[in-house]
Design an enzyme around this catalytic site. Structure first.
Site, PDB file in Angstrom:
ATOM      1  N   GLU A  69     -37.494  42.295 140.978  1.00 21.68           N
ATOM      2  CA  GLU A  69     -38.312  41.245 140.370  1.00 21.68           C
ATOM      3  C   GLU A  69     -39.623  41.815 139.821  1.00 21.68           C
ATOM      4  O   GLU A  69     -40.241  41.238 138.937  1.00 21.68           O
ATOM      5  CB  GLU A  69     -38.596  40.160 141.425  1.00 21.68           C
ATOM      6  N   HIS A 125     -16.808  53.318 152.564  1.00 22.26           N
ATOM      7  CA  HIS A 125     -15.397  52.918 152.474  1.00 22.26           C
ATOM      8  C   HIS A 125     -15.187  51.864 151.394  1.00 22.26           C
ATOM      9  O   HIS A 125     -14.135  51.252 151.319  1.00 22.26           O
ATOM     10  CB  HIS A 125     -14.917  52.407 153.834  1.00 22.26           C
ATOM     11  N   LYS A 155     -33.815  28.052 135.963  1.00 24.28           N
ATOM     12  CA  LYS A 155     -34.338  26.799 136.526  1.00 24.28           C
ATOM     13  C   LYS A 155     -34.429  25.725 135.438  1.00 24.28           C
ATOM     14  O   LYS A 155     -34.039  24.577 135.649  1.00 24.28           O
ATOM     15  CB  LYS A 155     -35.734  27.018 137.126  1.00 24.28           C
TER      16      LYS A 155
END
Ligand code: PA5
Length: 426
Positions: A278, A299, A414
């Site tokens: 961010e 793995h 948003k």
């Protein structure tokens, strides 16, 4: 204390070429002249923090520990990741502590929310709602629900004493609601953004409720602040780490892979991703932060790291002495063929996995690796680490010419979501 090693970076990092630039940026940080300079409160926080508030945090945390079995931490992003990272790093994933911490308000998932609500029914729980803006939708919805459940279970009056709010000192819906209801409140200072707030009440209150020595966390951060607030690059491993990241970025690496060898540090990786992602991911620039826990992820992603597109370098956090250790037992029949490890400790085996992987990734995989090594993980070390990464992140972003403290891109989803939900003004 922490040692940062650049011995496995494949190319020598030309620190001397960066020395003057780092000095100039450091000066801008210290004199608050860079972009985003309104949000540098975290920088001196280990010394400037509000003592009165810290006493209240410790007192309230004790009250919660004495009267409840569960604390619901209700927040998202910077308002929750640091606390979770700290609590898991220090208490482990299957802690026997007398209080359980549950994370809420970080998702819209109906499955998650409904299941937590069901789980809390009949339990003695307190709530710490955390939101700087006081209007974050995930957190607000979850808080509305869990507050209602609490009030139904113990009544509105008792619920008041079981709700703790961490928010802006004056603004926002959560502040208004807290004042109206009379909740105990803690402050997220104006000049500290969410992802830089772990050392404020945002992180410290949940940590204290989880039994963590928050004064030691602040003490570790203070130690780091002194060590890393020097402008001389040759004496500052934190800025050296930022410079190395910048150097890799400018030499074809676009991914910073945060590696630990402890499942209890997985959430620290989440915090790291938010902090760097961010802060730096702007203007079509920035390293993409990824986190893995080895040997588990050897793995899964291990194949790609070893052999795939050469995108990345590694930031390896290696803790030398685990808190617990256990040895491989003897087996009479040795059907699993493991007796060659009999009596060997898991700390020893994990270390060999680390060393073997390091060699594989560096020598054959040609993946540059930096190692951040600490003796052990305790409250002081964690405070040190948090500060180290925040300071390194600010330097890294400024080296790219980016404001480390805003997040304009987060608003786009948003806006669309509010439009689709029919919120007024969207
Ligand atoms: O770092 C940030 O600024 C964000 O991750 C915020 O912490 C997050 O969006 C939550 O915001 P708020 O604390 O206002 O609810």
């Amino acid at each position: 204390m922490m040692h940062v090693s650049f011995e496995n970076t494949l190319k020598k990092i030309p620190f001397e070429d960066y020395a003057e630039k780092v000095k100039a940026i450091h000066h801008n940080i210290e004199t608050k002249q860079g972009e985003g300079n309104d949000f540098l409160g975290w920088k001196d926080w280990p010394e400037t923090y509000d003592r009165e508030e810290l006493s209240r945090i410790i007192k309230s945390a004790k009250y919660v520990r004495d009267h409840f079995d569960v604390l619901v931490v209700c927040g998202i992003g910077g308002s929750y990741l640091g606390a979770r990272a700290a609590i898991e790093a220090l208490n482990g994933l299957y802690s026997n502590d007398k209080i359980q911490i549950i994370y809420f308000g970080q998702t819209f998932s109906p499955n998650y929310i409904a299941q937590v609500m069901e789980y809390l029914k009949g339990k003695r729980f307190a709530i710490n709602v955390i939101s700087k803006s006081g209007t974050t939708t995930e957190t607000s919805i979850a808080f509305r629900m869990v507050k209602e459940l609490l009030e139904k279970q113990i009544g509105k009056d008792k619920a008041r004493n079981a709700i703790f709010a961490t928010t802006d000192k004056a603004r926002g819906a959560l502040k208004t609601l807290s004042d109206t209801e009379g909740y105990e409140t803690f402050v997220l200072p104006d000049d500290i953004g969410g992802r830089y707030s772990v050392l404020t009440a945002v992180g410290l209150f949940p940590m204290a409720v989880a039994g963590i020595d928050v004064e030691a966390v602040l003490g570790g951060a203070r130690e780091a602040m002194k060590l890393y607030s020097v402008d001389d690059l040759s004496k500052n491993p934190c800025y050296q780490y930022a410079v190395a990241r910048d150097y890799f970025y400018r030499h074809g690496k676009s991914v910073d892979l945060f590696v630990s060898y402890e499942p209890s540090l997985t959430q620290l990786g989440e915090w790291f991703k938010q902090l760097f992602g961010e802060s730096e991911g702007k203007n079509r620039q920035g390293l993409f932060p990824v986190s893995v826990t080895f040997s588990t992820d050897l793995h899964s992603l291990g194949q790609f790291v070893q052999d795939g597109t050469p995108l990345m370098f590694e930031s390896i956090l290696y803790i030398k002495r685990p808190r617990y250790d256990i040895v491989v037992p003897h087996s009479e029949d040795n059907l699993d063929g493991l007796n060659y490890l009999e009596g060997k400790s898991l700390a020893y085996i994990n270390e060999k996995a680390f060393l073997g992987t390091l060699e594989a990734h560096v020598k054959e995989g040609k993946v540059p690796c930096m190692i951040l090594e600490a003796d052990q993980m305790d409250a002081k070390q964690l405070g040190h680490l948090f500060y180290f990464f925040m300071r390194a992140c600010a330097m890294s972003a400024y080296l790219l010419g980016i404001n480390p403290f805003n997040q304009p891109g987060v608003e786009v989803y948003k806006r669309n979501m509010f439009h689709l939900l029919g919120k007024k003004g969207y």
